[in-house]
Enzyme design. Sequence first.
Site, short mmCIF file in Angstrom:
data_model
loop_
_atom_site.label_atom_id
_atom_site.label_comp_id
_atom_site.label_asym_id
_atom_site.label_seq_id
_atom_site.Cartn_x
_atom_site.Cartn_y
_atom_site.Cartn_z
N LYS A 49 0.84 -1.20 0.00
CA LYS A 49 0.00 0.00 0.00
C LYS A 49 0.88 1.25 0.00
O LYS A 49 0.64 2.20 -0.74
CB LYS A 49 -0.93 -0.01 1.23
CG LYS A 49 -2.04 -1.06 1.12
CD LYS A 49 -2.77 -1.31 2.44
CE LYS A 49 -3.75 -2.46 2.28
NZ LYS A 49 -4.42 -2.85 3.53
N GLN A 93 -4.79 -1.63 9.77
CA GLN A 93 -4.62 -2.94 9.15
C GLN A 93 -5.17 -4.02 10.08
O GLN A 93 -4.86 -4.06 11.27
CB GLN A 93 -3.13 -3.18 8.85
CG GLN A 93 -2.84 -4.43 8.05
CD GLN A 93 -3.38 -4.40 6.62
OE1 GLN A 93 -3.56 -3.35 6.02
NE2 GLN A 93 -3.64 -5.59 6.08
N ASP A 116 -10.95 2.53 4.38
CA ASP A 116 -11.41 1.17 4.10
C ASP A 116 -12.92 1.09 3.87
O ASP A 116 -13.42 0.03 3.50
CB ASP A 116 -11.08 0.28 5.30
CG ASP A 116 -9.86 -0.59 5.06
OD1 ASP A 116 -9.64 -0.98 3.90
OD2 ASP A 116 -9.14 -0.87 6.03
#
Length: 280
Positions: A49, A93, A116
């Site tokens: 990422k 994460q 997200d």
Amino acid sequence: MTTILDGKKLSAKMTDELTQKVAMLDEKPHLAVILVGENPASELYVGLKKKTAEKIGIKSTVIKYPQNTDEKTVLDKINELNNDKNVHAILVQLPLPGQISEKKVIQAISPQKDADGITPENIGKISIGVEPYAYPCTPKGILSLLDEYNINIEGKHAVVIGRSNIVGKPLAQMLLNRNATVTICHSHTKNLTDIIKSADVLISAVGKNKLIKKEMIKSNSVIIDVGTSKVGNRVVGDVDFDNLFELVSYITPSPGGVGPMTIASLMENTYNLFKLSRNG
Ligand code: GUN
């Protein structure tokens, strides 16, 4: 004839377009990533990422904590990032170590900075058919792939295997919003093979090598492989790709299908959240 849904190619196109758009900005979008512990898969994903963000011109900051970090430390950091005008998107994460509640952490992220697309407000908006600030990255990436290849799912039976909060559940809702008839399967599902056999579009997000075999699937169906697991040093999907390839109309490779689309979607979300912070 079978067509490969090339996530690598489409994600490269998306990131190229984003690079051009970011170059026009007077300030760089800034993505903050929180990583707790030393899970090798998570470290790999976060590294990818960061690398992709840098390539596009998006600033990324990875905030790393040791495995034994307490919940308050993470919640306090999220609160600080929520209030930091120089941070436009936040990603924690997953999975988190057991002492930290994922549900509490997700609820702490500002919906307007939810890279997200998994906070209750964004998920709730998707559920009632309202545009969220951001869509969950993997489901968004899958729909972008279907769109790129002009695959219409209206009235089709879409079977999603896996009911996670970041993939299975939001994906099912997003397919439903496009008028597919959706079945969600999971570890307690009975007659899984019969359900899979009736799928026009099958999306497997389990993480079990060769779970989906030739004899289980419907001819000419669309197969989307979200699963990842390891065989030796190799990362593999859920689908027995080589053996069922000929039978289907469209299929994603794994790796090279959904994975890069997830990352490209995250970059799109970060850019969109940056724009949101500017336009109110
Ligand atoms: N862990 C595995 N995939 C993801 C993802 O897309 N987002 C987050 N936050 N954690 C993950």
